[in-house]
Design a protein around this motif. Structure first.
Motif, mmCIF file in Angstrom:
data_model
loop_
_atom_site.group_PDB
_atom_site.id
_atom_site.type_symbol
_atom_site.label_atom_id
_atom_site.label_comp_id
_atom_site.label_asym_id
_atom_site.label_seq_id
_atom_site.Cartn_x
_atom_site.Cartn_y
_atom_site.Cartn_z
ATOM 1 N N SER A 144 0.953 -1.052 -0.070
ATOM 2 C CA SER A 144 -0.248 -0.021 -0.027
ATOM 3 C C SER A 144 0.568 1.249 -0.075
ATOM 4 O O SER A 144 1.738 0.934 0.435
ATOM 5 C CB SER A 144 -0.911 0.020 1.212
ATOM 6 N N ALA A 145 0.855 2.518 -1.096
ATOM 7 C CA ALA A 145 1.015 3.184 -0.774
ATOM 8 C C ALA A 145 1.473 4.092 0.207
ATOM 9 O O ALA A 145 0.545 4.332 1.062
ATOM 10 C CB ALA A 145 0.815 4.692 -1.384
ATOM 11 N N PRO A 146 2.597 4.361 1.192
ATOM 12 C CA PRO A 146 3.430 4.747 1.871
ATOM 13 C C PRO A 146 3.192 6.196 2.136
ATOM 14 O O PRO A 146 2.589 7.553 3.224
ATOM 15 C CB PRO A 146 5.092 4.132 2.620
ATOM 16 N N LEU A 147 2.850 6.532 0.774
ATOM 17 C CA LEU A 147 3.186 8.323 0.696
ATOM 18 C C LEU A 147 1.994 8.590 -0.269
ATOM 19 O O LEU A 147 2.223 8.169 -1.113
ATOM 20 C CB LEU A 147 4.201 8.805 1.378
ATOM 21 N N ALA A 148 1.331 9.239 0.104
ATOM 22 C CA ALA A 148 0.722 9.563 -2.041
ATOM 23 C C ALA A 148 1.583 10.647 -2.936
ATOM 24 O O ALA A 148 2.263 10.762 -2.914
ATOM 25 C CB ALA A 148 -0.136 11.188 -1.187
ATOM 26 N N GLY A 149 1.031 9.753 -3.921
ATOM 27 C CA GLY A 149 1.543 9.729 -4.812
ATOM 28 C C GLY A 149 2.812 8.316 -5.424
ATOM 29 O O GLY A 149 3.198 9.563 -6.864
ATOM 30 N N LEU A 150 3.161 7.677 -4.293
ATOM 31 C CA LEU A 150 3.479 6.498 -5.191
ATOM 32 C C LEU A 150 2.364 5.050 -5.262
ATOM 33 O O LEU A 150 1.476 5.293 -4.619
ATOM 34 C CB LEU A 150 4.701 6.278 -3.353
ATOM 35 N N PRO A 151 2.889 4.456 -6.421
ATOM 36 C CA PRO A 151 2.307 3.664 -6.779
ATOM 37 C C PRO A 151 2.282 2.373 -5.528
ATOM 38 O O PRO A 151 3.383 2.197 -5.049
ATOM 39 C CB PRO A 151 2.850 3.589 -7.761
ATOM 40 N N ALA A 152 1.292 1.929 -5.446
ATOM 41 C CA ALA A 152 0.864 1.381 -4.848
ATOM 42 C C ALA A 152 0.926 -0.318 -5.361
ATOM 43 O O ALA A 152 0.134 -0.243 -6.764
ATOM 44 C CB ALA A 152 -0.181 0.652 -4.028
ATOM 45 N N GLN A 153 1.364 -1.645 -4.853
ATOM 46 C CA GLN A 153 1.324 -2.818 -6.037
ATOM 47 C C GLN A 153 1.715 -3.108 -7.032
ATOM 48 O O GLN A 153 1.355 -2.993 -7.887
ATOM 49 C CB GLN A 153 -0.098 -3.158 -6.301
ATOM 50 N N GLN A 154 3.005 -1.904 -7.468
ATOM 51 C CA GLN A 154 3.409 -1.760 -8.923
ATOM 52 C C GLN A 154 5.005 -2.024 -9.175
ATOM 53 O O GLN A 154 5.725 -1.625 -8.099
ATOM 54 C CB GLN A 154 3.042 -0.267 -8.983
ATOM 55 N N LEU A 155 5.376 -3.398 -9.776
ATOM 56 C CA LEU A 155 6.261 -3.343 -9.459
ATOM 57 C C LEU A 155 7.295 -2.200 -10.649
ATOM 58 O O LEU A 155 6.948 -2.041 -10.685
ATOM 59 C CB LEU A 155 6.794 -5.106 -10.393
ATOM 60 N N MET A 156 8.576 -2.150 -9.929
ATOM 61 C CA MET A 156 9.729 -1.849 -10.405
ATOM 62 C C MET A 156 10.492 -2.037 -9.980
ATOM 63 O O MET A 156 11.370 -2.728 -9.310
ATOM 64 C CB MET A 156 9.431 -0.004 -9.532
ATOM 65 N N ALA A 157 12.435 -1.341 -10.742
ATOM 66 C CA ALA A 157 13.068 -1.705 -11.252
ATOM 67 C C ALA A 157 14.541 -1.326 -10.080
ATOM 68 O O ALA A 157 13.412 -0.544 -9.337
ATOM 69 C CB ALA A 157 14.287 -1.840 -12.046
ATOM 70 N N PRO A 158 14.892 -2.158 -8.794
ATOM 71 C CA PRO A 158 15.672 -1.524 -8.127
ATOM 72 C C PRO A 158 15.982 0.489 -8.194
ATOM 73 O O PRO A 158 15.582 0.976 -7.356
ATOM 74 C CB PRO A 158 16.679 -2.336 -7.589
ATOM 75 N N HIS A 159 16.843 0.000 -9.752
ATOM 76 C CA HIS A 159 16.886 2.224 -9.426
ATOM 77 C C HIS A 159 15.822 2.865 -9.085
ATOM 78 O O HIS A 159 16.195 4.019 -9.218
ATOM 79 C CB HIS A 159 17.919 2.087 -10.984
ATOM 80 N N TRP A 166 14.748 8.806 -2.965
ATOM 81 C CA TRP A 166 15.000 9.387 -3.166
ATOM 82 C C TRP A 166 14.494 10.496 -3.176
ATOM 83 O O TRP A 166 14.409 11.632 -2.861
ATOM 84 C CB TRP A 166 17.109 9.946 -3.417
ATOM 85 N N ARG A 167 13.667 10.511 -4.261
ATOM 86 C CA ARG A 167 12.756 11.621 -4.241
ATOM 87 C C ARG A 167 11.768 12.306 -3.328
ATOM 88 O O ARG A 167 11.259 13.455 -3.188
ATOM 89 C CB ARG A 167 11.784 11.588 -5.999
ATOM 90 N N ALA A 168 11.127 10.845 -2.984
ATOM 91 C CA ALA A 168 10.230 11.864 -1.878
ATOM 92 C C ALA A 168 10.846 11.854 -0.779
ATOM 93 O O ALA A 168 10.518 12.829 -0.077
ATOM 94 C CB ALA A 168 9.075 11.132 -1.977
ATOM 95 N N PRO A 176 12.180 17.552 1.310
ATOM 96 C CA PRO A 176 10.962 16.274 1.280
ATOM 97 C C PRO A 176 9.594 16.301 1.013
ATOM 98 O O PRO A 176 8.514 17.713 1.377
ATOM 99 C CB PRO A 176 11.087 15.776 2.291
ATOM 100 N N LYS A 177 8.849 15.302 0.633
ATOM 101 C CA LYS A 177 7.030 15.410 0.685
ATOM 102 C C LYS A 177 7.112 15.607 2.033
ATOM 103 O O LYS A 177 7.291 14.825 2.758
ATOM 104 C CB LYS A 177 7.002 14.476 -0.429
#
Length: 177
Positions: A144-159, A166-168, A176-177
């Motif tokens: 689940s998204a720990p912060l608004a604007g971050l994708p939940a249950q979406q796979l992404m590469a480590p980088h 780092w952006r958040a 920081p957001k």
């Protein structure tokens, strides 16, 4: 962390001849996997020690430059010389003071970057700890998204994950957001 301790002995050659040599060694290494580096919750802090040392070592040059400029201006006022002497004096001061000013500027920039990292640590760690890594898919995701604007249950590469954290946290691109 890898720690290693050892014992050595042998014979050493000195000015007074051969002498027995005994001793112990202790080494400590920290090794990080490629995955740990790729998903790091924060960038490494940058050391300011060398820049501070150079700034302090070059500070007498600033004083020398100020003294030279003051003596030049004083003699110019007494003799009523032209503006050319002022230009030469300014160039002379920058020649002496320039390296110290640059070193102090580097210290200020590194300190500012380190403050940004320290300020964003709580958010960065919170986001990093809430994430999961799928070894089979070799990707990171948040249940689940720990912060608004971050994708939940979406796979992404480590980088990509690291860039989002780092952006958040404000390490990249401001506050920081």
């Amino acid at each position: 962390m890898i720690e290693d301790r050892g014992h050595f002995d042998g014979i050493g050659l000195t000015a007074s001849g051969f002498v027995p040599v005994f001793g112990t060694t202790s080494t400590t290494q920290i090794r990080r996997s490629a995955l740990a580096v790729a998903t790091a919750p924060e960038p490494a802090l940058r050391s300011t020690t060398a820049s501070v040392a150079w700034s302090i070592a070059l500070s007498p040059l600033v004083v020398m430059g100020l003294l030279a400029a003051a003596m030049s201006v004083r003699s110019e006022i007494a003799s009523g010389e032209s503006v050319g002497v002022m230009i030469v004096t300014a160039a002379f001061f920058l020649f002496f003071a320039g390296p110290a000013i640059i070193a102090f500027a580097i210290v200020a920039l590194l300190s500012r970057e380190n403050r940004r990292i320290r300020r964003g640590r709580p958010i960065g760690y919170r986001l990093w700890q809430a994430a999961w890594f799928c070894h089979r898919c070799a990707g990171c995701f948040w249940v689940s998204a720990p912060l608004a604007g971050l994708p939940a249950q979406q796979l992404m590469a480590p980088h990509q994950f690291r860039a989002m954290v780092w952006r958040a946290a404000g390490y990249i691109g401001g506050r920081p957001k």
